[in-house]
Design an enzyme around this catalytic site. Sequence first.
Site, short mmCIF file in Angstrom:
data_model
loop_
_atom_site.label_atom_id
_atom_site.label_comp_id
_atom_site.label_asym_id
_atom_site.label_seq_id
_atom_site.Cartn_x
_atom_site.Cartn_y
_atom_site.Cartn_z
N SER A 77 25.22 41.95 46.35
CA SER A 77 25.28 41.20 47.60
C SER A 77 23.96 40.48 47.85
O SER A 77 23.58 39.60 47.08
CB SER A 77 25.68 42.16 48.73
OG SER A 77 26.03 41.47 49.90
N ASP A 93 37.33 38.74 48.56
CA ASP A 93 36.04 39.00 49.20
C ASP A 93 35.86 38.06 50.39
O ASP A 93 35.83 36.84 50.23
CB ASP A 93 34.91 38.77 48.17
CG ASP A 93 33.57 39.26 48.65
OD1 ASP A 93 33.33 39.25 49.87
OD2 ASP A 93 32.75 39.64 47.80
N HIS A 95 34.59 42.90 49.07
CA HIS A 95 33.16 42.81 48.82
C HIS A 95 32.57 44.10 48.25
O HIS A 95 31.42 44.11 47.81
CB HIS A 95 32.44 42.46 50.14
CG HIS A 95 31.04 41.96 49.94
ND1 HIS A 95 30.74 40.79 49.27
CD2 HIS A 95 29.85 42.48 50.33
CE1 HIS A 95 29.43 40.60 49.27
NE2 HIS A 95 28.86 41.62 49.89
#
Length: 200
Positions: A100, A150, A181
């Site tokens: 991320s 996502d 995600h």
Amino acid sequence: MKHIYEKGTSDNVLLLLHGTGGNEHDLLSLGRFIDPDAHLLGVRGSVLENGMPRFFKRLSEGVFDEKDLVVRTRELKDFIDEAAETHQFNRGRVIAVGYSNGANIAASLLFHYKDVLKGAILHHPMVPIRGIELPDMAGLPVFIGAGKYDPLCTKEESEELYRYLRDSGASASVYWQDGGHQLTQHEAEQAREWYKEAIV
């Protein structure tokens, strides 16, 4: 930068970069799973957002503060250079493993500096910055782990990042998951198998 270093037995060094709210310990187990023999360098982001560590500021969800991104990317590069001297590891064998926000700063390293990394595993990254000339990444191995659903990193965003990397010469691969995600065990296994083939 606040970090943890675990010495390994091989020449490879995994630069572990956490997601928003994480810390330098978050990806140690993932790093050891990917390469049990590598040195591990877990780094904590030096920006705080509502008390949560990040690697650079953002203006809103999915909108990066690009000026801060450039500054923080340079800081991370300088830190890696210094850490190589401090811990006596091979600077030319650093492979980023980011999730991320950590994947985004790793991608930013690639977008700004030639030969800054030996390779990269990017779990759920976004395009870090647009409108700049990218360095030559000829043959650079890059793994992109992406979720088809996502909500933060859309399919289009993942494909755009792949094109940027590919068009700059990188040997990039995208591995799609059916989820969102989150970083799944299956994705970690795919990253490990990719690593065994791509990083020599």
